[in-house]
Design a protein around this motif. Sequence first.
Motif, mmCIF file in Angstrom:
data_model
loop_
_atom_site.group_PDB
_atom_site.id
_atom_site.type_symbol
_atom_site.label_atom_id
_atom_site.label_comp_id
_atom_site.label_asym_id
_atom_site.label_seq_id
_atom_site.Cartn_x
_atom_site.Cartn_y
_atom_site.Cartn_z
ATOM 1 N N ASP A 72 0.825 -1.209 0.000
ATOM 2 C CA ASP A 72 0.000 0.000 0.000
ATOM 3 C C ASP A 72 0.862 1.263 0.000
ATOM 4 N N ASN A 73 1.965 1.228 -0.746
ATOM 5 C CA ASN A 73 2.907 2.346 -0.889
ATOM 6 C C ASN A 73 3.487 2.827 0.438
ATOM 7 N N GLN A 74 3.676 1.917 1.382
ATOM 8 C CA GLN A 74 4.368 2.271 2.623
ATOM 9 C C GLN A 74 5.161 1.074 3.123
ATOM 10 N N PHE A 75 6.274 1.368 3.812
ATOM 11 C CA PHE A 75 7.118 0.320 4.363
ATOM 12 C C PHE A 75 7.837 0.867 5.580
ATOM 13 N N SER A 76 8.328 -0.047 6.405
ATOM 14 C CA SER A 76 8.989 0.318 7.652
ATOM 15 C C SER A 76 10.427 -0.180 7.643
ATOM 16 N N ILE A 77 11.325 0.656 8.153
ATOM 17 C CA ILE A 77 12.733 0.289 8.283
ATOM 18 C C ILE A 77 13.030 0.149 9.767
ATOM 19 N N PRO A 78 13.329 -1.057 10.245
ATOM 20 C CA PRO A 78 13.561 -1.242 11.679
ATOM 21 C C PRO A 78 15.000 -0.937 12.075
ATOM 22 N N HIS A 79 15.193 -0.582 13.324
ATOM 23 C CA HIS A 79 16.490 -0.436 13.985
ATOM 24 C C HIS A 79 17.423 0.537 13.273
ATOM 25 N N VAL A 80 16.952 1.773 13.049
ATOM 26 C CA VAL A 80 17.804 2.823 12.486
ATOM 27 C C VAL A 80 18.418 3.588 13.653
ATOM 28 N N PRO A 81 19.752 3.676 13.746
ATOM 29 C CA PRO A 81 20.373 4.435 14.841
ATOM 30 C C PRO A 81 20.015 5.914 14.754
ATOM 31 N N GLU A 82 19.954 6.571 15.904
ATOM 32 C CA GLU A 82 19.627 7.989 15.920
ATOM 33 C C GLU A 82 20.730 8.804 15.264
ATOM 34 N N GLY A 83 20.353 9.920 14.651
ATOM 35 C CA GLY A 83 21.340 10.808 14.056
ATOM 36 C C GLY A 83 20.769 11.533 12.861
ATOM 37 N N LYS A 84 21.622 12.363 12.262
ATOM 38 C CA LYS A 84 21.241 13.126 11.078
ATOM 39 C C LYS A 84 21.708 12.369 9.844
ATOM 40 N N TYR A 85 20.840 12.248 8.845
ATOM 41 C CA TYR A 85 21.119 11.401 7.685
ATOM 42 C C TYR A 85 20.831 12.123 6.379
ATOM 43 N N PHE A 86 21.578 11.739 5.353
ATOM 44 C CA PHE A 86 21.202 11.995 3.971
ATOM 45 C C PHE A 86 20.409 10.765 3.541
ATOM 46 N N ILE A 87 19.178 10.965 3.110
ATOM 47 C CA ILE A 87 18.315 9.852 2.731
ATOM 48 C C ILE A 87 18.096 9.898 1.220
ATOM 49 N N THR A 88 18.335 8.776 0.567
ATOM 50 C CA THR A 88 18.094 8.655 -0.865
ATOM 51 C C THR A 88 17.174 7.469 -1.088
ATOM 52 N N ILE A 89 16.089 7.705 -1.808
ATOM 53 C CA ILE A 89 15.109 6.656 -2.088
ATOM 54 C C ILE A 89 14.943 6.557 -3.600
ATOM 55 N N TYR A 90 15.219 5.383 -4.146
ATOM 56 C CA TYR A 90 15.041 5.111 -5.569
ATOM 57 C C TYR A 90 13.833 4.192 -5.735
ATOM 58 N N CYS A 91 12.824 4.664 -6.459
ATOM 59 C CA CYS A 91 11.672 3.821 -6.778
ATOM 60 C C CYS A 91 12.035 2.999 -8.014
ATOM 61 N N LEU A 92 11.962 1.689 -7.896
ATOM 62 C CA LEU A 92 12.311 0.781 -8.977
ATOM 63 C C LEU A 92 11.042 0.164 -9.538
ATOM 64 N N GLY A 93 11.133 -0.461 -10.675
ATOM 65 C CA GLY A 93 9.976 -1.124 -11.255
ATOM 66 C C GLY A 93 9.274 -0.251 -12.270
ATOM 67 N N PHE A 94 7.947 -0.394 -12.373
ATOM 68 C CA PHE A 94 7.175 0.323 -13.380
ATOM 69 C C PHE A 94 7.188 1.826 -13.119
ATOM 70 N N TYR A 95 6.999 2.227 -11.866
ATOM 71 C CA TYR A 95 7.055 3.643 -11.503
ATOM 72 C C TYR A 95 8.477 3.969 -11.061
ATOM 73 N N ARG A 96 9.109 4.955 -11.703
ATOM 74 C CA ARG A 96 10.491 5.316 -11.378
ATOM 75 C C ARG A 96 10.540 6.767 -10.918
ATOM 76 N N ASP A 97 11.191 6.954 -9.776
ATOM 77 C CA ASP A 97 11.370 8.295 -9.227
ATOM 78 C C ASP A 97 12.506 8.248 -8.215
ATOM 79 N N VAL A 98 13.069 9.388 -7.886
ATOM 80 C CA VAL A 98 14.166 9.475 -6.916
ATOM 81 C C VAL A 98 13.834 10.581 -5.929
ATOM 82 N N PHE A 99 14.032 10.313 -4.633
ATOM 83 C CA PHE A 99 13.820 11.301 -3.586
ATOM 84 C C PHE A 99 15.111 11.445 -2.794
ATOM 85 N N ASN A 100 15.539 12.681 -2.582
ATOM 86 C CA ASN A 100 16.699 12.970 -1.746
ATOM 87 C C ASN A 100 16.242 13.860 -0.611
ATOM 88 N N ASP A 101 16.714 13.562 0.588
ATOM 89 C CA ASP A 101 16.281 14.319 1.749
ATOM 90 C C ASP A 101 17.396 14.327 2.785
#
Length: 148
Positions: A72-101
Amino acid sequence: MKVVCVLILLITLLKSETARAQGKRTPDSVNVLIRLHPRSAKNPRVDSVLVIFDRFDHTGAGIVKRIYHPTDNQFSIPHVPEGKYFITIYCLGFYRDVFNDQLFISKRHSNNLRYKLKQSEEYVPGTFIPDMEIDFTNLAITNIKAFR
């Protein structure tokens, strides 16, 4: 006799304090929930996502580097250590997009991330993208008023 009683009391007091301190220990990692919201109902579901979390201070490259399959277009990432991060998300498959945060993950904040998906359209055979016409007389380089 008094010395023995005082020593016994002191030892039991120290042992009970360490046991209570171990019980108060808070976890050093949190769970992160990522939601990908489509802007229209025509957008396809996201099949798989490559997620990369890099530490902001460059002490840990690729803390999380894994492919997830959202439901349903959502997922969970367990056990991420605390801190400040550069986050990059690549959508693969039929729908392609990239998110940087750039984000701070901590147990005090809400760790629910939301990203809006761009509208996508299906390719229909027989259609083409029209050529773009560029007016070279109206560019900023060729416009005399831009240099004043």
